[in-house]
Design a protein around this motif. Structure first.
Motif, PDB file in Angstrom:
ATOM      1  N   SER B  95      40.244 -82.835 -15.158  1.00 53.98           N
ATOM      2  CA  SER B  95      39.219 -82.329 -14.269  1.00 53.98           C
ATOM      3  C   SER B  95      39.811 -82.167 -12.870  1.00 53.98           C
ATOM      4  O   SER B  95      40.283 -83.127 -12.266  1.00 53.98           O
ATOM      5  CB  SER B  95      38.046 -83.310 -14.260  1.00 53.98           C
ATOM      6  N   VAL B 118      35.302 -68.760  -9.408  1.00 55.08           N
ATOM      7  CA  VAL B 118      34.775 -68.983 -10.758  1.00 55.08           C
ATOM      8  C   VAL B 118      34.830 -67.680 -11.557  1.00 55.08           C
ATOM      9  O   VAL B 118      35.312 -67.649 -12.692  1.00 55.08           O
ATOM     10  CB  VAL B 118      33.310 -69.513 -10.683  1.00 55.08           C
ATOM     11  N   THR B 122      37.189 -67.217 -14.837  1.00 52.02           N
ATOM     12  CA  THR B 122      36.441 -67.211 -16.096  1.00 52.02           C
ATOM     13  C   THR B 122      36.630 -65.914 -16.876  1.00 52.02           C
ATOM     14  O   THR B 122      36.633 -65.908 -18.102  1.00 52.02           O
ATOM     15  CB  THR B 122      34.934 -67.410 -15.827  1.00 52.02           C
ATOM     16  N   PHE B 140      41.023 -73.416 -20.038  1.00 47.66           N
ATOM     17  CA  PHE B 140      39.838 -73.650 -19.202  1.00 47.66           C
ATOM     18  C   PHE B 140      38.658 -74.002 -20.098  1.00 47.66           C
ATOM     19  O   PHE B 140      38.210 -73.183 -20.892  1.00 47.66           O
ATOM     20  CB  PHE B 140      39.453 -72.391 -18.396  1.00 47.66           C
ATOM     21  N   ALA B 141      38.150 -75.256 -19.937  1.00 48.62           N
ATOM     22  CA  ALA B 141      36.952 -75.610 -20.698  1.00 48.62           C
ATOM     23  C   ALA B 141      35.722 -75.172 -19.913  1.00 48.62           C
ATOM     24  O   ALA B 141      34.796 -74.585 -20.456  1.00 48.62           O
ATOM     25  CB  ALA B 141      36.916 -77.103 -20.965  1.00 48.62           C
ATOM     26  N   GLU B 142      35.754 -75.455 -18.602  1.00 46.63           N
ATOM     27  CA  GLU B 142      34.612 -75.080 -17.781  1.00 46.63           C
ATOM     28  C   GLU B 142      35.059 -74.916 -16.332  1.00 46.63           C
ATOM     29  O   GLU B 142      35.854 -75.708 -15.826  1.00 46.63           O
ATOM     30  CB  GLU B 142      33.521 -76.143 -17.864  1.00 46.63           C
ATOM     31  N   ILE B 143      34.552 -73.901 -15.682  1.00 44.16           N
ATOM     32  CA  ILE B 143      34.836 -73.728 -14.260  1.00 44.16           C
ATOM     33  C   ILE B 143      33.478 -73.583 -13.567  1.00 44.16           C
ATOM     34  O   ILE B 143      32.687 -72.706 -13.918  1.00 44.16           O
ATOM     35  CB  ILE B 143      35.705 -72.495 -14.003  1.00 44.16           C
ATOM     36  N   ARG B 144      33.227 -74.481 -12.619  1.00 47.50           N
ATOM     37  CA  ARG B 144      31.865 -74.580 -12.071  1.00 47.50           C
ATOM     38  C   ARG B 144      31.958 -74.736 -10.561  1.00 47.50           C
ATOM     39  O   ARG B 144      32.768 -75.507 -10.040  1.00 47.50           O
ATOM     40  CB  ARG B 144      31.182 -75.809 -12.692  1.00 47.50           C
ATOM     41  N   ILE B 153      37.463 -77.363 -11.935  1.00 44.53           N
ATOM     42  CA  ILE B 153      38.038 -76.727 -13.125  1.00 44.53           C
ATOM     43  C   ILE B 153      38.252 -77.820 -14.150  1.00 44.53           C
ATOM     44  O   ILE B 153      38.988 -78.782 -13.893  1.00 44.53           O
ATOM     45  CB  ILE B 153      39.376 -76.048 -12.799  1.00 44.53           C
ATOM     46  N   THR B 154      37.602 -77.711 -15.288  1.00 46.24           N
ATOM     47  CA  THR B 154      37.784 -78.703 -16.337  1.00 46.24           C
ATOM     48  C   THR B 154      38.605 -78.065 -17.456  1.00 46.24           C
ATOM     49  O   THR B 154      38.280 -76.969 -17.920  1.00 46.24           O
ATOM     50  CB  THR B 154      36.427 -79.169 -16.899  1.00 46.24           C
ATOM     51  N   THR B 156      40.720 -78.211 -21.263  1.00 44.85           N
ATOM     52  CA  THR B 156      40.510 -78.748 -22.615  1.00 44.85           C
ATOM     53  C   THR B 156      41.418 -79.948 -22.878  1.00 44.85           C
ATOM     54  O   THR B 156      41.168 -80.732 -23.786  1.00 44.85           O
ATOM     55  CB  THR B 156      40.812 -77.675 -23.671  1.00 44.85           C
TER      56      THR B 156
END
Lengths: 287, 509, 328
Positions: B95, B118, B122, B140-144, B153-154, B156
């Protein structure tokens, strides 16, 4: 008009002395052609080194004792590479040019004497092929089917048939209107007889001149293909490819580029000088 | 312990965050503003793009670095520095908290915010987007966005190299929602003036660039000259002021002219022989070793690259890399060993076709050399030179023996995970080494540098001895430039200062 | 036996008929070209999606991009759609460049036409002069000199000639630019300066064939009885060749010219590459490389049209000059 035919027979029959009758340029051309044919046949055996071997520490070396014509861009022997490359330029290009000219002339004779619809069909098809730029056509064909020697021969011949056809057809159509051809027709001669005996001999010289140029074009097309990264497979290389692969030696005037360029020039000029000097049926005043 | 597990990249960390300029460039007079130059890349076609995600060729990368900025950027030492990001940190390498620089404006005046980042990152995940880095972006698991200038930036899985990864031109930042790239809108040093695909790109100075005082030039025209001889001639005749990818054979001409100089960048660029594990004899470990001994690396360096290369040891990490393993014995040309291994592999007299192309730099000549020496070691090679056109899609990795070409990657992780991991799409040889795969993941999660060096060292040994890739040399990147162009220094990820010369150079003419 | 004057009325009617027939057969030829291009391009390995992704072509990325580009449709269907669009005047959309094909062509076609036109202006008068002069002096010293010169001109690969020209005129003397950058705004002189070397290189290539065909065709006529007759009547050599012989020899000459001039458009690929000139030929190579089918087809159509027009002009000239050809 049958006199014309006899004249040709006579012209062709004087073989023993024809070399002596050639003008100086013709003798020079003949000499060059014989030289290159001999090189194409014997070259690989005469080569002092393996054309693929890295024999020189230095690249683009100049003339020297161990390497008469210096070394190429990788330090390979230029003399050996030219000697073994000649057969591709001579053999492949001559074969393809002959195939293209003969096929083109043959089709043109058919078109000139055949029913109009066949002429139309042939001409449209040839137009189709000819209107696609030859180098791009070659590029696409090589990318699609590959570039073994046989395929290169077929591609080169195929690409230059339409050009030969167009030149030949315009000649043949013109000649077919000549009085002596009309006379032969009314005499009831067969189309094949008219084509071979009456028309072909009279278009021979322009077609030979065209053949000479077509030969040059094919030699140059092979080099053009190497410019686009195709052509004869390494480590072999035709003369044009040798020029291309050593082009960065141009700035230092390396023999590696000068010699193959000179080789192409003498080969193509020789062929054309010889053709120009060949005795033709009308026998020009100067002989 | 807690501290060493924590990766921190902030502007405060002087050692890694300040641009590391060579001494001579600092000693030079202060940069001058103004001037117009024309530079030549090596390609130009209707596929030219101003969309960073679609960048395919070096000319695209150069164009993109003129128009856009990234969260991070590369320095001369291959370490990432902060750019649009003011801070980037993570305690678990999974993270990552990113804080953006305040007050950065796009060319159209819009302020940079977290949403732009983002969006920019993404979009690589969209299969229909045509992104060149989708496989990398799949981490990239999640970008918020967590604030106007903050985002998370999370990943995997852990990856300590994320900052380096994001410095690639594909991850440059565009404005949120941007779709029409005919009027590219970035935060980069130059604004677009005109862009004609396949012909030229003209950019003018962005007065509002976020780096104070930069850029220096008024205008740059970027053209592509695919033919190398023409490219060098254009430089020597004064029609362009800088050219990329100079053939080593042209270097002395450029130096001789007196008015021009070379920027030589040692790099991780290599052309390799690929021996497929599923290709019959090419999968035999002895055959692989024999081929590796058959490479006359000195000859390749001398004849093919005129000395403008570094001898390699059959693995993709170049000697100047921080994680290069120096104590691994160097493999060298040895006909006897090659013969021995070929005999042991049961090599017959049958002709083995090897596929080469100008698309893979130097491969045709390398093939010729192998063919030549192979004949003396009982190996019958046939070279199939394929058109550059279509080589990557139809021949590369598709035959038992073929040549590949890999551009410099900034990190060991990128090159190993893209070309050597067993599940990688470009696992060229098709090999599968569990130990290697495990080490790769372990290195990503390890922040401790000596430990990472040890892990990467073992991976180099595994590839060199067991993978069917033969890497004879690393090829230097050679750019030629007019001496009046100042401020250039090598950045090993690519030519033209890692493609990002535009903001750094000035003209004294 | 020379061209005898015919009634101009029947001549005009004949030409109109010829024109109508040519337009019809031209359309047929264009269709055949598109079909040939379609078939051959089907043999090429890879498609636009694969080429676009290059080294990064993973199967799923290719599949996604294919769908986006409409390449998942059958090739024949795409061809028919393209053909229908073309009939409606729309040459299609290039998915590779993300631009309408018409826009791309519009930016390149003028460049090619300018280069070809200027090269024609240089090459045709030069070739005619050389050909006629050497035919008149057949076998003489001048003939041999001209002959050898034209031969030497074609005897070297064009990339070599162009590169030597660049080394000499651009790098050494710095008279001319080494790359043909078309000035966005600039005088005609700037344009000439930028294009001087491409024009030179292209002219050298085409002059030889045209000159040699001209020479050969005229010489072929010189031995015919009507020439002998005219000569006996005391017609001056210049008048003999220009008035009596040239009209009869014109068919092969203009045909060779049509062929050579069509080369100036499509054959300029190497010259365009070396001088980095944004013309149509390199665009077409580009289209082949990126498998950009609508663009490839459009280029082929243009080259075909250019060729057909040149041939039509050649035939018209030949027929006007030699009425006997009208029977055919």
């Amino acid at each position: 008009m049958s006199v014309t035919v006899d004249e040709i027979k006579a012209g062709k029959a004087v073989s023993p002395g024809w070399v002596a009758q050639l003008p100086l340029s013709g003798k020079l051309g003949l000499g060059l052609v014989i030289f290159w044919i001999a090189t194409a046949i014997a070259g690989p055996w005469l080569a002092p080194y393996d054309p693929g071997a890295f024999t020189h520490q230095d690249v683009f070396a100049s003339f020297g004792a161990a390497h008469w014509l210096g070394s190429d861009y990788l330090g390979r022997d230029v003399l050996s590479r030219v000697l073994s490359g000649a057969r591709y330029s001579v053999g492949l290009a001559a074969a393809a040019a002959i195939a293209a000219s003969c096929t083109g002339t043959g089709l043109a004779l058919i078109a000139a004497l055949a029913p109009r619809w066949l002429d139309e069909l042939l001409s449209r098809f040839i137009d189709t092929l000819i209107s696609i730029p030859s180098k791009i056509f070659a590029l696409v064909l090589v990318a699609a089917v590959g570039s073994s020697l046989l395929l290169l021969f077929l591609i080169a011949a195929f690409i230059y048939i339409p050009g030969a056809y167009r030149i030949a057809r315009s000649q043949a159509v013109n000649l077919a209107q000549m009085d002596y051809v009309q006379v032969a027709r009314t005499r009831g001669e067969k189309a094949a007889y008219i084509a071979i005996r009456e028309i072909l001999p009279n278009m021979l010289h322009p077609m030979l001149a065209d053949f000479g140029l077509r030969f040059v074009f094919i030699v140059l097309m092979l080099s053009g293909l190497s410019f686009l990264g195709l052509g004869v497979q390494p480590p072999d290389a035709d003369l044009g490819s040798l020029v291309r692969e050593n082009i960065s030696g141009l700035g230092e005037a390396a023999p590696a580029i000068l010699v193959p360029a000179l080789a192409i020039a003498t080969l193509t000029v020789g062929v054309n000088l010889l053709i120009d000097a060949l005795p033709r049926r009308h026998g020009s005043k100067e002989g | 312990m807690g501290l060493s597990r924590r990766t921190l990249l902030t502007a405060g960390m002087a050692a890694s965050a300040l641009p590391l300029l060579p001494a001579w460039s600092q000693a030079a007079a202060a940069p001058r503003t103004g001037g117009r130059i024309r530079v030549a890349g090596m390609s130009s076609s209707t596929a030219d793009t101003t969309d960073p995600a679609k960048g395919a060729l070096s000319t695209d990368y150069i164009r993109h670095h003129m128009l856009y900025s990234g969260l991070t950027e590369y320095g001369a030492d291959l370490r990432p520095r902060l750019a649009l990001a003011e801070a980037m940190e993570s305690s678990d390498q999974i993270s990552w908290r990113v804080k953006l620089r305040d007050g950065v404006r796009f060319h159209d005046g819009k302020r940079l915010n977290a949403e732009d980042v983002v969006f920019s990152l993404t979009r690589h995940l969209d299969p229909a987007g045509g992104s060149k880095v989708r496989p990398i972006a799949s981490q990239f698991a999640e970008i918020r966005a967590t604030g106007p200038l903050d985002l998370t930036i999370t990943l995997t899985g852990p990856n300590v190299d994320l900052p380096a990864m994001l410095a690639q031109s594909h991850f440059l930042i565009i404005a949120a929602g941007a779709k029409d790239f005919s009027r590219p809108n970035g935060t980069g040093p130059y604004r677009i003036k005109s862009f004609v695909p396949g012909v030229s790109t003209i950019v003018t100075r962005n007065e509002d660039f976020w780096k104070p005082g930069k850029p220096y030039l008024d205008e740059i025209e970027l053209i592509g000259i695919p033919d190398e001889v023409s490219r060098v001639n254009a430089l020597l005749s004064g029609d362009v002021q800088m050219v990329i990818a100079v053939n080593p054979r042209s270097i002395h001409r450029i130096r001789e002219s007196g008015a021009h100089e070379m920027l030589e960048t040692p790099s991780g660029l290599y052309t390799n022989l690929i021996m497929r594990v599923d290709g019959g004899i090419t999968g035999n470990p002895d055959f692989m070793l024999g081929m590796k001994y058959l490479f006359d690396r000195e000859l390749v360096k001398r004849a093919l690259f005129r000395g403008s290369a570094i001898i390699a040891n059959d693995h993709p990490i170049p000697p100047f890399h921080p994680f290069f393993r120096a104590d691994l014995p160097q493999r060298s040309f040895d006909l006897d060993r090659a013969r021995y291994h070929f005999a042991k592999a049961g090599l017959g007299p049958a002709r083995l076709p090897v596929y080469a192309s100008t698309a893979a730099e130097g491969s045709v000549d390398m093939g010729s050399a192998l063919q030549e020496y192979g004949a003396r070691a009982g190996l019958n090679l046939a070279i199939n030179r394929m058109p550059a056109d279509g080589y990557w899609s139809t021949h590369w990795m598709k035959h038992p023996l073929s040549f590949g070409n890999t551009n410099p990657r900034a990190t060991a992780d990128l090159v190993f995970s893209q070309f050597y991991k067993s599940t990688a799409a470009w696992n060229e040889t098709g090999w599968k080494n569990e130990r290697f795969d495990r080490l790769l993941l372990e290195a990503r999660a390890t922040a401790n540098e000596p430990l990472r060096a040890q892990i990467y060292g073992e991976m180099q040994e595994i590839v060199s001895n067991h993978c069917g890739t033969a890497i004879p040399v690393f090829i230097n990147l050679s750019d030629g430039y007019d001496k009046r162009l100042k401020g250039l220094y090598p950045v090993p990820v690519g030519g033209f200062m890692g493609y990002a010369f535009a903001e750094h150079v000035w003209w004294e003419g | 036996m020379a061209a005898s004057p015919t009634s101009s009325e029947s001549g005009n009617a004949f030409l109109l008929l010829l024109l109508a027939k040519r337009v019809a057969s031209g359309l047929l030829t264009l269709f055949l070209v598109s079909l040939v291009v379609f078939i051959i391009s089907g043999l090429l390995p890879g498609d636009a999606a694969q080429e676009m992704l290059g080294q990064s072509a993973t199967p799923e990325a290719v599949a996604a991009l294919r769908q986006q580009m409409g390449l998942d449709q059958p090739a024949a269907l795409r061809f028919l759609r393209w053909l229908a669009g073309l009939l409606g005047g729309d040459p299609g959309f290039s998915m590779v460049a993300n631009m309408p094909v018409a826009d791309i062509i519009a930016s390149r076609l003028p460049n090619s036409l300018i280069l070809a036109a200027l090269s024609t202006l240089v090459a045709v008068p030069l070739a005619l002069t050389i050909g006629i002069t050497s035919a008149m002096r057949q076998g003489g010293r001048l003939d041999r000199a001209l002959n050898t010169t034209t031969l030497a001109m074609v005897a070297l690969p064009e990339f070599l000639i162009a590169t030597i020209a660049v080394l000499f005129f651009a790098v050494e003397l710095r008279w001319l630019p080494s790359i043909a950058l078309v000035p966005a705004q600039g005088s005609f002189l700037d344009l000439l300066r930028a294009l001087a070397m491409p024009i030179l290189s292209l002219s050298i290539i085409v002059v030889a064939q045209m000159a040699r065909m001209t020479r050969a065709a005229i010489i072929a006529q010189l031995g015919l009885p009507y020439v002998e007759m005219a000569r006996l009547k005391g017609v001056s050599p210049a008048r003999l060749v220009l008035v009596h012989v040239l009209p009869n020899a014109i068919a092969p000459i203009v045909n060779a010219m049509a062929l050579s001039l069509s080369y100036l458009l499509g054959g300029a690929v190497i010259v365009e590459t070396i001088f980095n000139y944004p013309g149509l030929a390199s665009l077409m190579v580009n289209a082949v490389t990126s498998r950009d089918m609508p663009l490839l087809q459009a280029c082929a159509m243009i080259f075909c049209c250019a060729y057909l027009s040149l041939v039509l002009i050649a035939d018209t000239v030949a027929i006007l000059a030699n009425p006997r050809l009208r029977n055919r």
